[in-house]
Write an enzyme that holds these catalytic residues in place. Structure first.
Site, PDB file in Angstrom:
ATOM      1  N   ASN A 111     -45.639 -21.000   8.205  1.00  0.00           N
ATOM      2  CA  ASN A 111     -46.300 -20.141   9.185  1.00  0.00           C
ATOM      3  C   ASN A 111     -46.550 -20.918  10.462  1.00  0.00           C
ATOM      4  O   ASN A 111     -46.785 -22.122  10.444  1.00  0.00           O
ATOM      5  CB  ASN A 111     -47.604 -19.562   8.615  1.00  0.00           C
ATOM      6  CG  ASN A 111     -48.818 -20.417   8.940  1.00  0.00           C
ATOM      7  OD1 ASN A 111     -49.378 -20.337  10.030  1.00  0.00           O
ATOM      8  ND2 ASN A 111     -49.214 -21.266   7.991  1.00  0.00           N
ATOM      9  N   PHE A 115     -53.743 -19.332  14.924  1.00  0.00           N
ATOM     10  CA  PHE A 115     -55.139 -18.878  14.978  1.00  0.00           C
ATOM     11  C   PHE A 115     -55.257 -17.471  15.561  1.00  0.00           C
ATOM     12  O   PHE A 115     -56.150 -17.179  16.365  1.00  0.00           O
ATOM     13  CB  PHE A 115     -56.012 -19.842  15.785  1.00  0.00           C
ATOM     14  CG  PHE A 115     -56.306 -21.161  15.128  1.00  0.00           C
ATOM     15  CD1 PHE A 115     -55.886 -21.442  13.843  1.00  0.00           C
ATOM     16  CD2 PHE A 115     -57.013 -22.140  15.814  1.00  0.00           C
ATOM     17  CE1 PHE A 115     -56.153 -22.669  13.246  1.00  0.00           C
ATOM     18  CE2 PHE A 115     -57.291 -23.375  15.229  1.00  0.00           C
ATOM     19  CZ  PHE A 115     -56.861 -23.636  13.941  1.00  0.00           C
ATOM     20  N   SER A 178     -54.689 -27.816  11.775  1.00  0.00           N
ATOM     21  CA  SER A 178     -53.561 -26.885  11.823  1.00  0.00           C
ATOM     22  C   SER A 178     -52.475 -27.442  12.745  1.00  0.00           C
ATOM     23  O   SER A 178     -52.773 -27.927  13.834  1.00  0.00           O
ATOM     24  CB  SER A 178     -54.011 -25.519  12.341  1.00  0.00           C
ATOM     25  OG  SER A 178     -52.884 -24.702  12.621  1.00  0.00           O
ATOM     26  N   ASN A 180     -50.354 -25.634  14.286  1.00  0.00           N
ATOM     27  CA  ASN A 180     -49.848 -24.522  15.094  1.00  0.00           C
ATOM     28  C   ASN A 180     -50.626 -24.246  16.370  1.00  0.00           C
ATOM     29  O   ASN A 180     -50.312 -23.317  17.100  1.00  0.00           O
ATOM     30  CB  ASN A 180     -49.799 -23.248  14.237  1.00  0.00           C
ATOM     31  CG  ASN A 180     -48.901 -23.419  13.026  1.00  0.00           C
ATOM     32  OD1 ASN A 180     -47.812 -23.952  13.145  1.00  0.00           O
ATOM     33  ND2 ASN A 180     -49.383 -23.004  11.870  1.00  0.00           N
ATOM     34  N   THR A 181     -51.660 -25.039  16.641  1.00  0.00           N
ATOM     35  CA  THR A 181     -52.372 -24.986  17.917  1.00  0.00           C
ATOM     36  C   THR A 181     -52.111 -26.295  18.641  1.00  0.00           C
ATOM     37  O   THR A 181     -52.450 -27.363  18.118  1.00  0.00           O
ATOM     38  CB  THR A 181     -53.887 -24.783  17.706  1.00  0.00           C
ATOM     39  OG1 THR A 181     -54.107 -23.492  17.124  1.00  0.00           O
ATOM     40  CG2 THR A 181     -54.642 -24.876  19.021  1.00  0.00           C
ATOM     41  N   LYS A 211     -61.491 -29.843   7.373  1.00  0.00           N
ATOM     42  CA  LYS A 211     -60.190 -29.613   6.756  1.00  0.00           C
ATOM     43  C   LYS A 211     -59.193 -30.597   7.341  1.00  0.00           C
ATOM     44  O   LYS A 211     -59.026 -30.669   8.563  1.00  0.00           O
ATOM     45  CB  LYS A 211     -59.719 -28.179   6.979  1.00  0.00           C
ATOM     46  CG  LYS A 211     -58.469 -27.826   6.168  1.00  0.00           C
ATOM     47  CD  LYS A 211     -58.253 -26.327   6.103  1.00  0.00           C
ATOM     48  CE  LYS A 211     -57.118 -25.973   5.139  1.00  0.00           C
ATOM     49  NZ  LYS A 211     -56.966 -24.515   4.975  1.00  0.00           N
ATOM     50  N   ASN A 240     -54.406 -29.135   4.608  1.00  0.00           N
ATOM     51  CA  ASN A 240     -53.827 -28.054   5.391  1.00  0.00           C
ATOM     52  C   ASN A 240     -52.311 -28.019   5.140  1.00  0.00           C
ATOM     53  O   ASN A 240     -51.799 -28.718   4.273  1.00  0.00           O
ATOM     54  CB  ASN A 240     -54.133 -28.272   6.876  1.00  0.00           C
ATOM     55  CG  ASN A 240     -54.319 -26.976   7.644  1.00  0.00           C
ATOM     56  OD1 ASN A 240     -53.575 -26.021   7.447  1.00  0.00           O
ATOM     57  ND2 ASN A 240     -55.314 -26.932   8.519  1.00  0.00           N
TER      58      ASN A 240
END
Length: 344
Positions: A111, A115, A178, A180-181, A211, A240
């Site tokens: 993915n 967010f 994460s 993805n940011t 996390k 994560n």
């Protein structure tokens, strides 16, 4: 039945399922009567952690129900707790679609959602209504910064989201891992993390966790642990999603984003084993949980709780019931009276 959804676009299927579960969550007796058949209520599975009592150690990981739309449904399906989010102070749409991919051959997902969420205020209102129902179901709240917020102002985002959501969460998780940011993982580095925790720890008396990414080398993990202890955090959520693509067979393997599911299992265990060497932190293990033996292994290696996302996607709605019944079987086979004996 859930296999039919695998013929659909992954994110569209996710939205359909979540919409149905959100509807079911608001149905009162139509939810609570089936819950008596679905939930495995057994005192041998209870876990005390973070100052809370969890009916069982199997939790729903953040990312499945970002906006707290279906909390009662997760309880009814048999989970011991759920973690909502990641939530940012303001709504944001996330990355362009497509951004979710099934790697069937690897029993995994990739993915790059970014967010996407409706913002902390709307989630807070849903959490408030859920609390009014009085269900005995611990809920964690996972917090993040906005995509366009510069790193030097990240603490302001986390603080704003925390203040809106803190009254309704049983514990809070800072997501600094994460992939993805853009730039987010920089917050795991010592100078940034030290400042972030300095600002956030005094803002709540509730359990605060961090996390962490699976891709951190041992020295970087040790720095995270040292700062978590310095700022009196209660625990770590490990791990994560990963940027690693080692050993994948799926044609989607080269897609950008975070990888979750079976390929993450070995690294999640490795990180858990490293973190468990340090006393004083409650560990929540995530990554590659597919059955009761995975849960048993994580609990034996030092985790108090586990979370699942991808395993539930592949396992279907009866996954919690099936896994928890198998876990009771493992307890009997191992001669353990209750899970709490693992740490006594």
């Amino acid at each position: 039945m859930h296999r039919l959804f695998f013929a659909l676009d992954p994110e569209y299927a996710h939205e359909l399922v979540l919409k149905a579960l959100a509807w079911w969550s608001g149905r009162g007796p139509l939810l609570e009567v089936p819950a008596r058949l679905l939930r495995v209520e057994d005192p041998r599975l209870r876990v005390r952690a973070l100052g809370l009592t969890f009916p069982n150690p199997l939790g729903l990981a953040a990312g499945m129900d970002k906006d707290a739309k279906a909390l009662a449904a997760w309880w009814a399906l048999g989970f011991g707790f759920a973690e909502v989010g990641t939530l940012t102070p303001n709504p944001q749409g996330g990355n362009p679609r497509p951004r979710l991919f099934r790697l069937l051959e690897d029993r995994a997902l990739i993915n790059r959602m970014g967010f996407n969420n409706e913002g902390a205020s709307r989630a807070a209102e849903r959490l408030r209504r859920f609390r009014e129902r009085g269900l005995p179901f611990p809920v964690g709240v996972n917090l993040g910064k906005g995509r366009d917020t510069p790193l030097e102002r990240a603490a302001e985002d986390y603080l704003l989201a925390l203040r809106l959501l803190e009254p309704y969460g049983d514990y809070l998780v800072l997501n600094v891992s994460s992939p993805n940011t853009p730039g987010l993982r920089t917050l795991q580095e010592a100078p940034f993390l030290d400042e972030l925790l300095f600002r956030l720890r005094p803002a709540t008396a509730k359990p605060l966790l961090l996390k962490v990414a699976p891709d951190l080398p041992a020295p970087a993990l040790d720095q995270v642990v040292a700062l978590a202890l310095k700022h009196r955090l209660e625990g770590l959520v490990a791990v994560n999603t990963t940027l690693s693509r080692e050993g994948l067979r799926s044609p989607w393997a080269k897609e950008a984003g975070g990888l979750s599911g079976r390929p993450l299992k070995a690294r999640a265990l490795e990180v858990l084993g490293h973190l468990a060497q340090v006393p004083g932190l409650t560990l929540v293990s995530v990554g590659g949980i597919e059955g009761a033996r995975d849960i048993w292994e994580r609990l034996r290696r030092g985790a108090r709780l586990v979370q699942v996302y991808t395993g539930f996607v592949y396992g279907g709605p009866l996954f919690p019931r099936r896994v928890l019944l198998d876990l009771l079987g493992l307890l009997r086979a191992e001669g353990v009276g209750r899970l709490e004996e693992l740490w006594s």
